[in-house]
Write an enzyme that holds these catalytic residues in place. Structure first.
Site, PDB file in Angstrom:
ATOM      1  N   CYS A  20      31.561  22.092  11.018  1.00 41.90           N
ATOM      2  CA  CYS A  20      30.000  22.686  11.324  1.00 41.90           C
ATOM      3  C   CYS A  20      29.176  21.743  12.010  1.00 41.90           C
ATOM      4  O   CYS A  20      29.632  21.583  13.490  1.00 41.90           O
ATOM      5  CB  CYS A  20      29.363  23.019   9.975  1.00 41.90           C
ATOM      6  SG  CYS A  20      28.088  24.186  10.215  1.00 41.90           S
ATOM      7  N   HIS A  55      33.667  25.891   6.498  1.00 45.48           N
ATOM      8  CA  HIS A  55      33.739  24.698   5.631  1.00 45.48           C
ATOM      9  C   HIS A  55      35.029  24.649   4.818  1.00 45.48           C
ATOM     10  O   HIS A  55      34.849  25.259   3.752  1.00 45.48           O
ATOM     11  CB  HIS A  55      32.565  24.843   5.008  1.00 45.48           C
ATOM     12  CG  HIS A  55      31.229  24.514   5.705  1.00 45.48           C
ATOM     13  ND1 HIS A  55      30.657  23.341   5.869  1.00 45.48           N
ATOM     14  CD2 HIS A  55      30.455  25.194   6.443  1.00 45.48           C
ATOM     15  CE1 HIS A  55      29.271  23.300   6.567  1.00 45.48           C
ATOM     16  NE2 HIS A  55      29.404  24.572   6.897  1.00 45.48           N
ATOM     17  N   GLU A  71      35.698  22.247   2.996  1.00 44.42           N
ATOM     18  CA  GLU A  71      35.305  21.396   1.671  1.00 44.42           C
ATOM     19  C   GLU A  71      34.778  22.389   0.582  1.00 44.42           C
ATOM     20  O   GLU A  71      34.434  21.955  -0.451  1.00 44.42           O
ATOM     21  CB  GLU A  71      34.636  20.239   2.118  1.00 44.42           C
ATOM     22  CG  GLU A  71      33.144  20.547   2.352  1.00 44.42           C
ATOM     23  CD  GLU A  71      32.728  21.148   3.847  1.00 44.42           C
ATOM     24  OE1 GLU A  71      33.749  21.491   4.614  1.00 44.42           O
ATOM     25  OE2 GLU A  71      31.575  21.322   4.233  1.00 44.42           O
TER      26      GLU A  71
END
Lengths: 221, 79
Positions: A87, A195, A197
């Site tokens: 990002c 994302h 994560e």
């Protein structure tokens, strides 16, 4: 494996990224403040987290890209150290020139914050070895400036060299050719808007992100 | 000495903010606007020692992203 997460003023996914790296690499990453000029010794993977470094002033990622630590990150990338920019991290990588192109304001002008369907465009990178080419996966996005732009020649080169790692299924933000993530020429730097994560455990709603980290840690040995 | 740097999106680069402004002008009833492009104006107070080449380097290295933006520099004498 030793890892590091760079922390900028305005980063807000640095701790999520640290948890993902700790879970998968088995060791908590070094958290490195942007004013540092050197990385810890022996780091094999550097994460640039999501967020809004410097409040997106001037352009998203523009000021962060000129931080002292980014010179060390660029040198490490040159030596072949793996770099993952998520990002705002992707925006910083394009602003430093480590990845081509730029990330413009979303074509619809909306901030897009939701899970999106993606296709793994290449499984031949160190970041995507746990995926099959063409496989559909789901990751979250949360961005205002994720509209990938590059000139046609650059886009043709990225596609021709198998450097598009992920594509959006459908139009999420107006990105050229649906590009959600790309790698550099040497294949050791990945930038992506979604994302990984945030998809590490079943409680997150999916574990497709975990596979990126698992494949990467395995590839880096 | 003052310099003004105008940063504008290159032709062909989509400007959704410009489009939103255009739409708002339409909503207010202003006619005759065929396109709107949004850019930035950056004002710099400079020592006389700063050369044109220095200023150009500032634009290329930070103030503009030349992948997507053009820039134009105007220098003016100070008060």
């Amino acid at each position: 494996m030793k890892t590091a997460v760079i922390v900028f003023p305005g980063s807000n996914c640095d701790r999520d990224l640290a948890v993902a790296l700790r879970e998968v690499a088995g060791e908590a990453p070094a958290m490195v403040w942007h004013r540092e000029s050197e990385l810890p010794e022996g780091v094999g993977l550097i994460g640039l987290p999501g967020g809004f470094s410097y409040g997106d002033y001037l352009r998203s990622g523009a000021i962060g890209a000129r931080s002292p630590i980014m010179r060390a990150v660029a040198e490490a990338a040159e030596r072949g150290v793996a770099v993952l920019g998520v990002c705002n991290g992707f925006q910083i990588l394009t602003e430093t020139g480590l990845l081509p192109g730029a990330l413009l304001r979303n074509a619809g002008t909306d901030f897009v914050c939701r899970d999106v369907d993606l296709t793994v465009a290449s499984s031949q990178t160190i970041f995507t070895s746990r995926f099959d080419a063409g496989e559909p996966i789901t990751l979250s996005v949360a961005h205002h400036d994720g509209n990938y732009f590059a000139d046609d020649e650059t886009l043709d080169r990225l596609e021709g060299e198998g450097r598009v790692a992920f594509r959006y299924e459908g139009n999420v933000n107006g990105s050229a050719r649906g590009i959600a993530g790309i790698v550099n020429e040497s294949g050791n730097v990945l930038g992506l808007m979604p994302h990984p994560e945030r998809m590490i455990e079943p409680a997150h709603g999916g574990t497709d992100g975990r596979r990126l980290f698992e494949g990467l840690v395995e590839a880096l040995g | 000495m003052k310099a003004r740097v105008f940063v504008t999106l290159k032709g062909g680069v989509l400007d959704p903010q410009g489009k939103a402004i255009h739409h708002a002008l339409d909503s207010l009833g202003f006619s005759g606007v065929s396109d709107v492009r949004q850019g930035k104006l950056i004002e710099l107070e400079l020592d006389d020692a700063v050369s044109d080449a220095d200023l150009d380097a500032m634009c290329r290295k930070l103030l503009a992203n030349t992948v997507i933006e053009n820039y134009r520099i105007e220098r003016e004498a100070g008060p």
